[in-house]
Design a protein around this motif. Structure first.
Motif, PDB file in Angstrom:
ATOM      1  N   THR A  45       0.724  -1.188  -0.066  1.00  0.00           N
ATOM      2  CA  THR A  45      -0.012   0.001  -0.105  1.00  0.00           C
ATOM      3  C   THR A  45       0.942   0.965   0.000  1.00  0.00           C
ATOM      4  N   LYS A  46       1.923   1.176   0.563  1.00  0.00           N
ATOM      5  CA  LYS A  46       2.897   2.284   0.877  1.00  0.00           C
ATOM      6  C   LYS A  46       3.425   2.670  -0.643  1.00  0.00           C
ATOM      7  N   MET A  47       3.713   1.621  -1.098  1.00  0.00           N
ATOM      8  CA  MET A  47       4.520   1.650  -2.473  1.00  0.00           C
ATOM      9  C   MET A  47       3.380   2.330  -3.494  1.00  0.00           C
ATOM     10  N   LEU A  48       2.470   1.676  -3.526  1.00  0.00           N
ATOM     11  CA  LEU A  48       1.210   1.948  -4.390  1.00  0.00           C
ATOM     12  C   LEU A  48       1.052   3.301  -4.195  1.00  0.00           C
ATOM     13  N   ASP A  49       1.160   4.136  -3.141  1.00  0.00           N
ATOM     14  CA  ASP A  49       0.659   5.476  -2.516  1.00  0.00           C
ATOM     15  C   ASP A  49       1.703   6.500  -3.421  1.00  0.00           C
ATOM     16  N   ASN A  50       3.085   5.989  -3.328  1.00  0.00           N
ATOM     17  CA  ASN A  50       4.123   6.866  -3.673  1.00  0.00           C
ATOM     18  C   ASN A  50       4.626   6.675  -4.985  1.00  0.00           C
ATOM     19  N   GLN A  51       4.311   5.559  -6.024  1.00  0.00           N
ATOM     20  CA  GLN A  51       4.826   5.307  -7.290  1.00  0.00           C
ATOM     21  C   GLN A  51       3.951   4.799  -8.192  1.00  0.00           C
ATOM     22  N   LYS A  52       4.003   5.213  -9.663  1.00  0.00           N
ATOM     23  CA  LYS A  52       3.232   4.558 -10.603  1.00  0.00           C
ATOM     24  C   LYS A  52       3.762   3.223 -10.847  1.00  0.00           C
ATOM     25  N   PHE A  53       2.850   2.429 -11.105  1.00  0.00           N
ATOM     26  CA  PHE A  53       3.293   1.230 -11.634  1.00  0.00           C
ATOM     27  C   PHE A  53       2.370   0.821 -12.900  1.00  0.00           C
ATOM     28  N   GLU A  54       2.947   0.473 -13.828  1.00  0.00           N
ATOM     29  CA  GLU A  54       2.102  -0.151 -15.272  1.00  0.00           C
ATOM     30  C   GLU A  54       1.602  -1.357 -14.970  1.00  0.00           C
ATOM     31  N   ILE A  55       2.359  -2.349 -14.194  1.00  0.00           N
ATOM     32  CA  ILE A  55       1.679  -3.611 -13.909  1.00  0.00           C
ATOM     33  C   ILE A  55       1.923  -3.839 -12.313  1.00  0.00           C
ATOM     34  N   ILE A  56       0.952  -4.617 -11.735  1.00  0.00           N
ATOM     35  CA  ILE A  56       0.898  -4.800 -10.102  1.00  0.00           C
ATOM     36  C   ILE A  56       0.308  -6.342 -10.084  1.00  0.00           C
ATOM     37  N   ILE A  57       1.257  -7.200  -9.928  1.00  0.00           N
ATOM     38  CA  ILE A  57       0.967  -8.567  -9.547  1.00  0.00           C
ATOM     39  C   ILE A  57       0.887  -8.679  -8.103  1.00  0.00           C
ATOM     40  N   LEU A  58      -0.684  -9.209  -7.734  1.00  0.00           N
ATOM     41  CA  LEU A  58      -0.888  -9.016  -6.590  1.00  0.00           C
ATOM     42  C   LEU A  58      -1.574 -10.360  -5.814  1.00  0.00           C
ATOM     43  N   ASP A  59      -1.082 -10.795  -5.012  1.00  0.00           N
ATOM     44  CA  ASP A  59      -1.349 -12.320  -4.355  1.00  0.00           C
ATOM     45  C   ASP A  59      -2.586 -11.662  -3.385  1.00  0.00           C
ATOM     46  N   ILE A  60      -3.435 -12.533  -3.150  1.00  0.00           N
ATOM     47  CA  ILE A  60      -4.819 -12.353  -2.298  1.00  0.00           C
ATOM     48  C   ILE A  60      -4.247 -12.603  -0.931  1.00  0.00           C
ATOM     49  N   ASN A  61      -3.508 -13.709  -0.670  1.00  0.00           N
ATOM     50  CA  ASN A  61      -3.317 -14.227   0.942  1.00  0.00           C
ATOM     51  C   ASN A  61      -1.975 -13.428   1.356  1.00  0.00           C
ATOM     52  N   LEU A  62      -2.163 -12.337   1.815  1.00  0.00           N
ATOM     53  CA  LEU A  62      -0.920 -11.390   2.316  1.00  0.00           C
ATOM     54  C   LEU A  62      -0.909 -11.189   3.761  1.00  0.00           C
ATOM     55  N   PRO A  63       0.191 -11.378   4.326  1.00  0.00           N
ATOM     56  CA  PRO A  63       0.181 -10.741   5.864  1.00  0.00           C
ATOM     57  C   PRO A  63      -0.061  -9.364   5.923  1.00  0.00           C
ATOM     58  N   LYS A  64      -0.492  -8.865   7.062  1.00  0.00           N
ATOM     59  CA  LYS A  64      -0.744  -7.667   7.604  1.00  0.00           C
ATOM     60  C   LYS A  64      -1.942  -6.989   7.015  1.00  0.00           C
ATOM     61  N   LYS A  65      -2.343  -7.171   5.615  1.00  0.00           N
ATOM     62  CA  LYS A  65      -3.175  -6.745   4.892  1.00  0.00           C
ATOM     63  C   LYS A  65      -3.330  -7.515   3.404  1.00  0.00           C
ATOM     64  N   ASP A  66      -4.837  -8.149   3.558  1.00  0.00           N
ATOM     65  CA  ASP A  66      -4.703  -8.858   2.323  1.00  0.00           C
ATOM     66  C   ASP A  66      -5.146  -8.138   0.923  1.00  0.00           C
ATOM     67  N   GLY A  67      -5.048  -9.142  -0.173  1.00  0.00           N
ATOM     68  CA  GLY A  67      -5.061  -8.303  -1.367  1.00  0.00           C
ATOM     69  C   GLY A  67      -6.434  -7.908  -1.829  1.00  0.00           C
ATOM     70  N   VAL A  68      -7.467  -8.579  -1.346  1.00  0.00           N
ATOM     71  CA  VAL A  68      -8.714  -8.012  -1.467  1.00  0.00           C
ATOM     72  C   VAL A  68      -8.852  -6.498  -0.764  1.00  0.00           C
ATOM     73  N   LYS A  69      -8.270  -6.273   0.383  1.00  0.00           N
ATOM     74  CA  LYS A  69      -8.531  -4.999   0.896  1.00  0.00           C
ATOM     75  C   LYS A  69      -7.823  -3.858   0.145  1.00  0.00           C
ATOM     76  N   ILE A  70      -6.602  -4.497  -0.453  1.00  0.00           N
ATOM     77  CA  ILE A  70      -5.741  -3.432  -1.306  1.00  0.00           C
ATOM     78  C   ILE A  70      -6.574  -3.036  -2.763  1.00  0.00           C
ATOM     79  N   VAL A  71      -7.226  -4.141  -3.296  1.00  0.00           N
ATOM     80  CA  VAL A  71      -8.127  -3.762  -4.348  1.00  0.00           C
ATOM     81  C   VAL A  71      -9.037  -2.830  -4.049  1.00  0.00           C
TER      82      VAL A  71
END
Length: 139
Positions: A45-71
């Motif tokens: 989330t910090k990286m997404l807030d600070n930088q533009k990415f053309e492609i984001i590979i996102l796993d759903i099962n993550l520690p601290k905050k899951d991929g669904v919450k990020i989406v």
């Protein structure tokens, strides 16, 4: 694909082996400038807030905050587009798929995936992102 305009990518997965494999596939494509990695949802989330990415590979099962919450936060992350996201998971059950799709993410890869399917999906998503960015500029 446009090799004159190098692009940045973000790989978000807590499995370091998956990150390394994705990174290797991106490097082979030869069109990416920076290949960044995050191993938990907070870091991503910090990286997404600070930088533009053309492609984001996102796993759903993550520690601290899951991929669904990020989406679900993509409407509040102006630098990045939901069209840029490729969700990867070994367990894409119906409720998770429904929630992710409800939030506008339509690109998926099921683990394990091979190099050909990865590169095909990334090329497809790059085209979608290009169209989305053009529409955003016009709107």
């Amino acid at each position: 694909m446009n090799t004159l305009n190098p692009k940045d990518v973000l790989i978000v997965d807590d499995e370091k082996d998956i990150c390394e494999i994705c990174s290797m596939y991106f490097e082979k494509m030869g069109i990416f400038r920076n290949i960044c990695m995050a191993h938990d949802g907070i870091q991503a989330t910090k990286m997404l807030d600070n930088q533009k990415f053309e492609i984001i590979i996102l796993d759903i099962n993550l520690p601290k905050k899951d991929g669904v919450k990020i989406v679900q936060q993509f409407g509040h992350i102006p630098k990045n587009l939901k069209e840029s996201v490729i969700v990867i998971s070994g367990n894409l059950d119906a409720p998770i798929l429904k929630e992710v799709m409800k939030n506008g993410v339509k690109n998926f890869l099921v683990k394990p995936f091979d190099e050909k399917s990865f590169i095909t999906k990334v090329a497809e998503v790059l085209k979608q992102v290009e169209v989305a960015r053009r529409k955003k500029k016009v709107a």
